[in-house]
Design a protein around this motif. Structure first.
Motif: not given
Length: 625
Positions: A168-182, A151-160
């Motif tokens: 999981q957090l029910a954040i109202p972002l589109t797929d494109e927005q979420a994939s870009k970590a908006a 986990a400590h070496g996991h520096k960046k989340l993938s789009p998926s």
């Protein structure tokens, strides 16, 4: 509050045990009220159905290594490796779907459980409370990070993974927005932003702030608390005793006296501070419930609810933590205090140096006093008491102003300047002053010495004849330097001036600042460093002798134009008398004479000097012995 996520970087904290149960035993054994927040609200129904306690036994039997695996596993893995451990558990929990099984959270992630624990803790007044919260490392970061060794070496989340986190957090972002970590920002009039604004307002604003000024505190002048340093006294005393006399006077001054916080870990009697037991008492919240063994003595041990001394037992870390609390009181409470922590010098920077760095980082103001200082001064007590490095370590801390004075008037001058800087000018600095337990006669303060004492060097002896050499001495080794100058003149007809170097680190900081000013203002004539201005007309080589490692006097080598020879206490040393230790390290008066004559470039005379004083060159170097 202890967050128990069970994991360290490489694996479980207690792979074959349970850290929460271990902490519960430790805190409960110490009389604390222990509240464990283990399982989230989703478990409540299962516990209600478990009338025979099977589920609790299974959970209690899990070691932390298994807990980590279960936290990283999916529903299929957990059903196989958890529910099937006990047929009774499988019977009343086997109906759970994969989704329901995945939703069984640990208590440390459940706001309702956390609130309940804090509420109970706030209503418990008979004992201190610790809340032990069971959590999952990497919670809500997805299957690739939750409870994973990597986990400590996991520096960046993938789009998926970002999409999983959004869901999981029910954040109202589109797929494109979420994939870009908006970023997601709620509406200006939303409940969330209104809540955040209210909380920030109640906390005093959006950014944390730190008070850097507080009411000033008038400081007594040197003649008020150290009048004895202005007249020569035939009596001998140590600089530690001189400081104790000054402290006793300062404690009686108004309004400063009641703001002084004397701190010792132990050995107050060694430092000559036993008179303070009766004068101001040792703080104890419950007073003194016993008759001390030495009650028949005038200066007996006295604890009091109104005591002023903090005696923290044999814990340098505890004493220094108390010092930091007092040293930052001006910022936290708007109340300036003057903490003075007195300790064996070796038990300061070497033993709790990281806390001293933390003190500097938090802008502490106060005095640290390294008593029985140096590597050869405290004779006979072995290597554990021999300090040869504290001034070197102190030189690495920007807000630490360290001094190694010899004479009482030097100590008094440094104390007055330090109090003025911290309490009147409110400078973010603290002072480290070393004190010795060797007794010798202290001269009266000479005219014009103040500036040199504070900047780091002043001349204490001018040769009766034309000087051919210069000798630097610090702390108690200044007495050896003075004696060496007498030997040079009496035995060899060589004149030598002697300088008291009260602070190599202050000389270095000042010289660095002068160099920087010249470097960045190349068209201007920059200031001359104090060390260079003092030595403009100093003839001959310089021998610098210290009770610390050679790296301490070497701090100013770039600004020395003369031939410069340093003598110090590099190596481990041994338990012996002062005279034997100083001869072993080659910093005694005879060794200083040998170094000075050798530096003058007369090999024949140097050989005679070695022979006359019996300074052997055939033995191994001190740092190799």
């Amino acid at each position: 509050v202890v967050n128990c996520n069970l994991q360290r970087l490489d694996g479980p904290v207690r792979g074959n045990g349970s850290i929460i149960q271990e902490l519960e035993s430790l805190f409960a054994g110490a009389g604390w009220n222990v509240i464990k927040v283990l399982w989230g609200s989703e478990w409540d129904e299962l516990f209600e159905r478990d009338t025979s306690g099977h589920l609790e036994r299974v959970l209690r039997g899990l070691v932390d290594g298994e807990m980590q695996s279960l936290g990283a596993g999916d529903a299929v893995f957990n059903r196989e490796h958890f529910l099937r451990r006990d047929p009774a558990v499988l019977e009343f929990a086997g109906h759970l779907s994969d989704e329901q099984l995945n939703q069984l959270q640990r208590g440390g992630h459940d706001p309702l459980k956390i609130f309940s624990a804090f509420d109970r803790a706030c209503r418990t007044t008979e004992a201190p409370t610790v809340v032990l919260g069971l959590t999952k490392k990497g919670f809500r970061l997805g299957p690739a990070a939750e409870s994973r060794m990597a986990a400590h070496g996991h520096k960046k989340l993938s789009p998926s993974e970002l999409l999983w986190l959004r869901d999981q957090l029910a954040i109202p972002l589109t797929d494109e927005q979420a994939s870009k970590a908006a970023f997601y920002r709620p509406a200006e009039d939303s409940h969330e932003l209104n809540y955040l604004r209210d909380r920030r307002a109640s906390l005093g604003g959006y950014l944390p702030s730190r008070k850097t000024t507080c009411p000033t505190l008038a400081v007594p002048r040197e003649k008020e608390f150290a009048d004895f340093t202005f007249t020569e006294d035939a009596r001998e005393m140590s600089s530690t005793v001189a400081f104790a006399r000054m402290l006793a006077k300062l404690l009686k001054s108004k309004p400063l006296g009641e703001r002084i916080v004397p701190i010792v870990a132990d050995e107050a009697r060694t430092f000559g501070l036993q008179s303070l037991f009766r004068q101001i008492g040792i703080y104890s919240h419950c007073g003194q419930k016993y008759v001390p063994e030495d009650h028949s003595n005038f200066l007996h041990y006295m604890e009091s609810a109104t005591g002023q001394i903090l005696e923290e037992g044999i814990s340098e870390a505890g004493a220094l933590s108390s010092w930091i609390a007092a040293a930052t009181s001006y910022a936290h409470h708007g109340t300036p205090l003057l903490p003075m922590y007195i300790f064996y010098s070796i038990f300061g920077f070497q033993r709790v140096g990281d806390l001293i760095w933390a003190a500097a980082d938090s802008r502490s103001r106060g005095f640290l006093l390294g008593a029985t200082a140096g590597r050869t001064t405290l004779s006979g007590e072995g290597l554990q008491h021999q300090d040869g490095t504290s001034h070197l370590i102190a030189s690495t801390i920007p807000t630490c102003r360290s001094y190694d004075p010899c004479f009482a008037y030097e100590v008094a001058t440094i104390l007055e300047e330090g109090m003025t800087a911290m309490l009147e000018r409110q400078e973010d600095a603290f002072y480290y002053v070393t004190l010795m337990n060797e007794s010798y006669q202290h001269p009266a303060m000479p005219e014009g010495a103040r500036e040199g004492i504070l900047k780091g060097i002043h001349r204490v002896r001018t040769s009766g004849r034309q000087a051919q050499a210069q000798i630097f001495g610090s702390g108690t080794i200044l007495m050896e330097a003075l004696a060496a100058a007498e030997l040079l003149e009496k035995d060899w007809g060589i004149g030598a001036d002697v300088w008291s170097v009260t602070s190599y680190s202050q000389l270095r900081w000042e010289a660095l600042a002068a160099d920087r000013q010249r470097r960045l203002n190349a068209t201007e004539d920059g200031p001359l460093p104090w060390i260079e201005s003092c030595l403009l007309n100093a003839a001959g080589p310089i021998v610098a002798a210290t009770d610390y490692v050679r790296a301490v006097p070497d701090l100013i080598r770039p600004w020395i134009k003369n031939r410069y020879v340093t003598l110090g206490t590099d190596g481990f040393g041994r338990s012996d008398t002062r005279a034997a230790l100083r001869r072993f390290f080659e910093i005694d008066r005879e060794s200083i004479v040998v170094a000075a004559i050798n530096a003058l470039g007369d090999p024949a005379l140097a050989a005679k000097c070695v022979d006359r004083y019996g300074v052997s060159g055939s033995s191994a170097a001190p740092w190799l012995s």
